[in-house]
Motif scaffolding. Structure first.
Motif: not given
Length: 528
Positions: A103-104, A120-127, A152-157
């Motif tokens: 997420l951003f 190979p890779f795993d993505i382990i989501p975070g809070v 949810l919006v980025t303020g820094h494109e």
């Protein structure tokens, strides 16, 4: 999780893209922590808590790849090349990223680079900070009666884009709640765009700086006032911006910033393997904990005392343990003699306090006596009505420990033998760490033994910071430790009424209230 080696004949490793959470180290997921503990290489970002690195293997290679607004230690391409190089060499790599990695957070770009390299890779989501930071400020981003949708919006494109991809005309009124990340620098433009595209000027807003951490600050206002208030409060990144009616709930739901030790900086000087017990209690009350172990435990030189004490153990009526560490070192030394705790059968066991007693009883040994006052003096006071004359006692303690108990028992007519099981030593690089910690003002410095005080004062003196000894707010676990602090020129600000870790925490809470010590400054905000 994937195994480290996908093919037994291959030397290819695996990369874990792990979300570390928004700042509070306790918010990492269980799976993320497991990956961190097995990693050979950890590449971590700017907003990741360095407390998490304590969970790495001692031999793990730790690489900082933080990016601040005007300072990038490594480019994105360099980070991706590192991941690929270490994975091809058969390593287990954790790419530790703040919040959630995709997420951003450019985790998607790193995953694509690995996929392109056939690794190979795993993505382990975070809070994600988009949810957690408002929650720590008392703002739920949805509420059944107020908000059923959130964006949810980025303020820094990305500055390299030919044109902005955010459609403010749609975003302004599309959802009940807007959460903007990395948007402090563009807050004025954002507020103006939202108003211009139909969001009411009176819409409640909040800006939360350093969310989930003990120095969190929150400013509230409306779209019309929030910029002025943030400028007045000097709000800076990292911060999360919340726009919507849910911000009104903060008045009733603010919880983190109301904790009794919120915003207070507390230095913990216990041994490295004992820091967490006190640190966890303090952090639960909102404190910022700085771990600065001022003592380490080491074995004493073998001189035959312990072996002779074992040979004579059946002749002793009482065995005294004067610290929780005592029973652990006793077991360790017993193992070296091919013995175990059954050797204590038939002896009366005395413990100096509840933590020592608990450590002993965890080993299945009953404690016969524990004093009301947790000190050597307390032991003597509690035993003075017992018929001890002619008895034999063995005191198991640290080398150099006070001899109050030994001399007192002898005065009662007891034949006493004192055997040191371990010694306290100054940890390596303590002076260097002291310089770093005391660069900033400290709220409290906790000491749980005279040795802690002795070593810390010696390190302060060696670091050229002797002038601070009398200025520090020392928090002492009990009278004996307080006496040591005063002897060294320190001022004891609070002393635990009961010589326990819990008693020390209670003293800090009461001491903070009594002295009116402020929490981390929270920017003023009038009614929304």
């Amino acid at each position: 999780m994937q195994s480290k080696i996908q093919n037994p004949k291959s030397k290819i490793g695996v990369v874990y893209l792990v979300g570390a959470g928004p700042g509070d180290p306790g918010l990492i997921t269980v799976k993320g922590l497991q990956a961190l503990q097995q990693a050979d290489v950890v590449i971590y970002d700017h907003l990741v808590s360095e407390r998490l690195l304590d969970h790495c293997k001692p031999a793990a290679k730790i690489i900082y790849a933080g990016k601040e607004r005007h300072r990038h230690t490594k480019t994105q391409a360099e980070i991706e090349r590192l991941l690929i190089r270490f994975a091809k060499s058969g390593k287990t790599i954790v790419r530790l990223k703040g919040g959630d990695p995709v997420l951003f957070g450019r985790g998607g770009e790193e995953a694509l680079a690995l996929a392109k390299a056939h690794l190979p890779f795993d993505i382990i989501p975070g809070v994600t900070s988009a949810i957690a930071v408002p929650a720590y400020a008392g703002i739920p981003v949805t509420h059944r009666a107020m908000a059923s949708s959130v964006a949810l919006v980025t303020g820094h494109e990305d500055a390299s884009k030919s044109e902005a991809s955010l459609n403010w005309a749609q975003l302004a009124t599309a959802t009940d709640t807007l959460v903007l990340l990395m948007g402090v620098a563009t807050l004025r433009e954002t507020a103006e765009r939202l108003i211009r595209h139909g969001r009411a000027k009176t819409t409640p807003c909040a800006v939360i700086e350093w969310g989930t951490l003990p120095w969190q600050r929150t400013v509230t206002g409306t779209l019309a006032t929030i910029v002025r208030r943030c400028v007045a409060a000097d709000m800076r990144p990292p911060a999360v911006i919340v726009v919507g009616e849910v911000v009104r709930l903060r008045r009733r739901l603010s919880w983190f910033e109301r904790k009794p030790l919120f915003g207070q900086r507390v230095v913990v000087t216990r041994p490295a393997d004992r820091v967490d017990q006190l640190a966890n209690l303090l952090e639960a009350l909102g404190a910022e904990v700085i771990a600065l172990p001022a003592i380490a435990l080491a074995p004493v030189a073998s001189n035959g005392l312990f072996r002779r004490a074992l040979q004579d153990l059946e002749t002793f009526d009482w065995v005294f343990f004067t610290s929780p560490e005592g029973i652990r070192w006793f077991r360790r030394l017993l193992a070296g003699e091919r013995q175990d705790l059954r050797i204590l059968r038939g002896r009366h066991i005395a413990a100096i306090g509840p933590k020592t007693a608990a450590s002993i009883e965890q080993q299945g040994i009953h404690v016969d006596f524990q004093p009301k006052t947790f000190s050597q003096e307390g032991l003597l006071e509690g035993l003075k009505r017992r018929r001890l004359a002619g008895r034999r006692a063995l005191i198991l303690s640290a080398k150099g420990a006070r001899d109050v108990l030994e001399q007192g028992l002898k005065a009662y007519g007891v034949d006493v033998r004192k055997v040191p099981l371990y010694q306290t030593v100054i940890p390596p690089r303590l002076v260097e760490r002291v310089k770093r910690v005391f660069e900033e003002p400290t709220g409290w410095v906790t000491v749980t033994s005279a040795s802690c005080a002795d070593h810390l004062v010696a390190a302060l003196t060696a670091a050229g910071l002797k002038r601070l000894i009398g200025r520090i707010r020392w928090a002492s676990i009990g009278p004996v430790t307080s006496l040591a602090v005063r002897r060294l020129g320190g001022r004891v600000a609070v002393e635990a009424r009961r010589a326990t870790i819990e008693g020390l925490v209670d003293a800090l809470v009461k001491g903070g209230k009594r002295r009116g010590i402020s929490r981390a400054s929270v920017a003023p905000a009038s009614a929304i």
